[in-house]
Design a protein around this motif. Structure first.
Motif, PDB file in Angstrom:
ATOM      1  N   LEU A 126       0.849  -1.314   0.047  1.00  0.00           N
ATOM      2  CA  LEU A 126       0.182  -0.059   0.017  1.00  0.00           C
ATOM      3  C   LEU A 126       0.924   1.106   0.065  1.00  0.00           C
ATOM      4  CD1 LEU A 126      -2.730   1.678   0.241  1.00  0.00           C
ATOM      5  CD2 LEU A 126      -2.421   1.397   2.765  1.00  0.00           C
ATOM      6  N   TYR A 127       1.916   1.329   0.844  1.00  0.00           N
ATOM      7  CA  TYR A 127       2.780   2.423   1.116  1.00  0.00           C
ATOM      8  C   TYR A 127       3.418   2.627  -0.340  1.00  0.00           C
ATOM      9  CZ  TYR A 127       1.558   2.571   6.030  1.00  0.00           C
ATOM     10  OH  TYR A 127       0.733   2.377   6.842  1.00  0.00           O
ATOM     11  N   ALA A 128       4.103   1.688  -0.970  1.00  0.00           N
ATOM     12  CA  ALA A 128       4.633   1.794  -2.114  1.00  0.00           C
ATOM     13  C   ALA A 128       3.608   2.333  -3.407  1.00  0.00           C
ATOM     14  CB  ALA A 128       5.326   0.480  -2.627  1.00  0.00           C
ATOM     15  N   LYS A 129       2.470   1.729  -3.332  1.00  0.00           N
ATOM     16  CA  LYS A 129       1.623   2.164  -4.370  1.00  0.00           C
ATOM     17  C   LYS A 129       1.316   3.684  -4.261  1.00  0.00           C
ATOM     18  CE  LYS A 129      -3.443   1.463  -5.515  1.00  0.00           C
ATOM     19  NZ  LYS A 129      -4.628   0.659  -4.987  1.00  0.00           N
ATOM     20  N   LEU A 130       1.267   4.101  -2.966  1.00  0.00           N
ATOM     21  CA  LEU A 130       0.863   5.761  -2.746  1.00  0.00           C
ATOM     22  C   LEU A 130       2.091   6.525  -3.078  1.00  0.00           C
ATOM     23  CD1 LEU A 130      -1.813   5.211  -0.143  1.00  0.00           C
ATOM     24  CD2 LEU A 130      -2.131   5.978  -2.336  1.00  0.00           C
TER      25      LEU A 130
END
Length: 155
Positions: A126-130
């Motif tokens: 999730l953090y990488a996606k954002l």
């Protein structure tokens, strides 16, 4: 609907605990560590934690929450908690909450920081996606590694 949570109200703090405890139990299983501080929170501890909380409601029920602290005179937003009740997982609530914080501080923050258990693959994705980038892995206690992330504020 996302709105700020007043944890000085015991009923709101209890609603948060009712989401936080099952959420952190899942994370504890993922990372193999049951000493996550949030697993041992109480209404009283939440009221004193100095974090600002926002909750995401689905049909009137608190489904997830995010908290942060401002550092360096507000130029750094430190995301402390991102929790989603297991009944609401995989519905985009965590992403909505993180995007809410990113959007809220887009013109103010120079950077955003967050950390999660190194074995918490869903959170790391999730953090990488954002747009968050891994800064480093740190051994928080013997055998438990935490991945720290950072993201520029003007992205």
């Amino acid at each position: 609907m996302i709105k700020e949570l007043n944890l000085l109200d015991p009923s709101v703090a209890q609603q948060l605990l009712d989401v936080q405890l099952p959420s952190y139990r899942i994370e504890a299983e993922l990372i193999g560590f049951d000493g996550i501080p949030g697993l041992h929170d109480t209404i009283e501890k939440l009221g004193k934690c100095q974090e600002t909380f926002f909750g995401c409601y689905v049909e009137g029920e608190l489904a997830g929450a995010i908290s942060y602290k401002l550092e360096d005179n507000g130029s750094v937003v430190d995301i402390h908690r991102l929790i989603v009740h297991p009944n609401y997982s995989r519905r985009g609530i965590g992403e909505r909450l993180v995007r809410f914080i990113l959007d809220s501080f887009r013109n103010q923050a120079k950077s955003f920081i967050v950390a999660t258990g190194a074995a918490n693959t869903p959170a790391k994705r999730l953090y990488a996606k954002l747009g968050f980038e891994v800064v480093r892995d740190v051994e928080a206690v013997p055998g438990l590694f935490i991945t720290e992330f950072s993201r520029r504020g003007d992205c």
